[in-house]
Write an enzyme that holds these catalytic residues in place. Structure first.
Site, PDB file in Angstrom:
ATOM      1  N   THR A   1       0.870  -1.174   0.000  1.00  0.00           N
ATOM      2  CA  THR A   1       0.000   0.000   0.000  1.00  0.00           C
ATOM      3  C   THR A   1       0.902   1.217   0.000  1.00  0.00           C
ATOM      4  O   THR A   1       2.117   1.070   0.087  1.00  0.00           O
ATOM      5  CB  THR A   1      -0.894  -0.103   1.259  1.00  0.00           C
ATOM      6  OG1 THR A   1      -1.817  -1.145   1.063  1.00  0.00           O
ATOM      7  CG2 THR A   1      -1.630   1.147   1.622  1.00  0.00           C
TER       8      THR A   1
ATOM      9  N   GLY B   1     -10.492  -3.266   2.987  1.00  0.00           N
ATOM     10  CA  GLY B   1      -9.564  -3.491   4.101  1.00  0.00           C
ATOM     11  C   GLY B   1      -9.508  -2.293   5.037  1.00  0.00           C
ATOM     12  O   GLY B   1     -10.450  -1.502   5.155  1.00  0.00           O
TER      13      GLY B   1
ATOM     14  N   GLY C   1      -0.392  -3.462   5.548  1.00  0.00           N
ATOM     15  CA  GLY C   1      -0.302  -4.858   5.985  1.00  0.00           C
ATOM     16  C   GLY C   1      -1.617  -5.563   5.722  1.00  0.00           C
ATOM     17  O   GLY C   1      -2.451  -5.080   4.953  1.00  0.00           O
TER      18      GLY C   1
HETATM   19  N1  ASP Z   1      -3.720  -2.854   4.209  1.00  0.00           N
HETATM   20  C1  ASP Z   1      -4.035  -3.090   2.824  1.00  0.00           C
HETATM   21  C2  ASP Z   1      -5.334  -3.844   2.714  1.00  0.00           C
HETATM   22  O1  ASP Z   1      -5.558  -4.731   3.515  1.00  0.00           O
HETATM   23  C3  ASP Z   1      -2.968  -3.848   2.100  1.00  0.00           C
HETATM   24  C4  ASP Z   1      -1.562  -3.378   2.334  1.00  0.00           C
HETATM   25  O2  ASP Z   1      -1.286  -2.539   3.146  1.00  0.00           O
HETATM   26  O3  ASP Z   1      -0.671  -3.867   1.670  1.00  0.00           O
HETATM   27  O4  ASP Z   1      -6.079  -3.591   1.804  1.00  0.00           O
END
Ligand code: ASP
Length: 295
Positions: A163, A193, A214
């Site tokens: 992200t 998310g 995450g």
């Molecule tokens: N937190 C993001 C999600 O769950 C993904 C990421 O941070 O890589 O959509």
């Protein structure tokens, strides 16, 4: 909060999903150039809110991260984008979830914050709002979105997620945070998310600004950014407040990384994944860029 020393601080992340052993030199150069650009905005007195929007819009546009242009399709073949932004001084916030076909979800999120009485718009409602207000260019999804540089369709499962986010303290004491994502690879159609959620994924108040990355499901269940903010406000030192919350994400089975800056100019960028693409700079901290520990 007053910032009598006129300090500034900035931290950027490009996601907590890097794969150990890969070369992220191109990404690190990009983060370094962007951090320098944001530093010049902050030294010339731009607001933290403008800086985090600018940083995240640049991260979305470049195709190097799983956000904006570099987002991968969900299990139904659509790219659905989530983003949020929060102004710590006013506690105003805006977010979009499952937005399709726009270049810069973070700019639409700021539009939601400034032009509606709402905090979040999702799906077709977010799209209608973005179209009606002309916040960012509409794209043809078949020709615009691309896997992030260095990621092939064969290693999507390895890469998992990534992200982008930015947090800043400006010279007048304002704090702001913004986060944007294409979500986790292979997510279900309609899955949302932590990233667009004000509280778990993004938070800013008059003491701290935080952006998470995450596995979103675990971040949400661990309380996310507000869990850090509440720990910090109750007197827990920044490093411990962040580590305790990351520990909770781990205990629930996820991995994550955080960037945070405080009204005192402190910066934290820990993670419990293999690495996190990250950069920071402040009045007292020279520009630092890294992906893994020790690089
Ligand atoms: N937190 C993001 C999600 O769950 C993904 C990421 O941070 O890589 O959509």
């Amino acid at each position: 909060m007053t910032n009598t020393k006129k300090q500034f601080a900035l931290a950027l992340h490009g996601g907590a999903g890097p794969v150990a052993g890969r070369d992220y030199a191109v990404t690190e150069k990009h983060l370094s150039d962007l951090a320098k650009d944001c530093e010049s905005w902050l030294t010339t007195g731009r607001s933290a809110l403008d800086v985090v929007e600018h940083a995240v819009a640049e991260l979305e546009a470049c195709g190097l991260y799983v956000a904006g242009r570099g987002s991968a399709p969900n299990s139904a073949g659509h790219v659905e984008l989530d983003a949020s932004i929060m102004d710590g001084r006013s506690r105003e916030a805006g977010a979009v979830a499952a937005l399709c076909d726009f270049v810069s979800p973070v700019q639409v999120a700021r539009g939601v914050m400034e032009k509606t009485p709402h905090v979040m718009l999702a799906g077709s409602g977010a799209l209608e709002f973005a179209r009606a207000n002309g916040f960012s260019e509409v794209v043809d999804p078949a020709n615009y979105y691309t896997l992030p540089v260095g990621v092939t369709s064969d290693d999507i499962q390895d890469t998992g997620h990534g992200t982008v986010g930015a947090v800043a303290l400006d010279k007048s004491g304002g704090l702001a945070a913004a986060t944007s994502t294409g979500g986790t690879f292979g997510k279900l159609h309609g899955r949302i998310g932590d990233t667009p959620l004000i509280g778990p994924g993004t938070w800013a108040d008059d003491a701290i600004a935080i952006s998470f990355t995450g596995t979103g499901e675990h971040i949400i269940r661990a309380g996310g950014a507000t869990a850090i903010a509440f720990r910090y406000r109750s007197g827990v030192p920044l490093v411990d407040a962040v580590e305790e919350t990351l520990g909770e994400v781990k205990r629930l089975g996820g991995d994550a990384g955080v960037i945070a800056v405080t009204s005192q100019g402190e910066i934290a960028m820990p993670y419990n994944s293999a690495g996190m693409k990250r950069a920071c700079v402040s009045t007292t901290t020279p520009l630092t860029v890294a992906t893994f520990a020790g690089n």
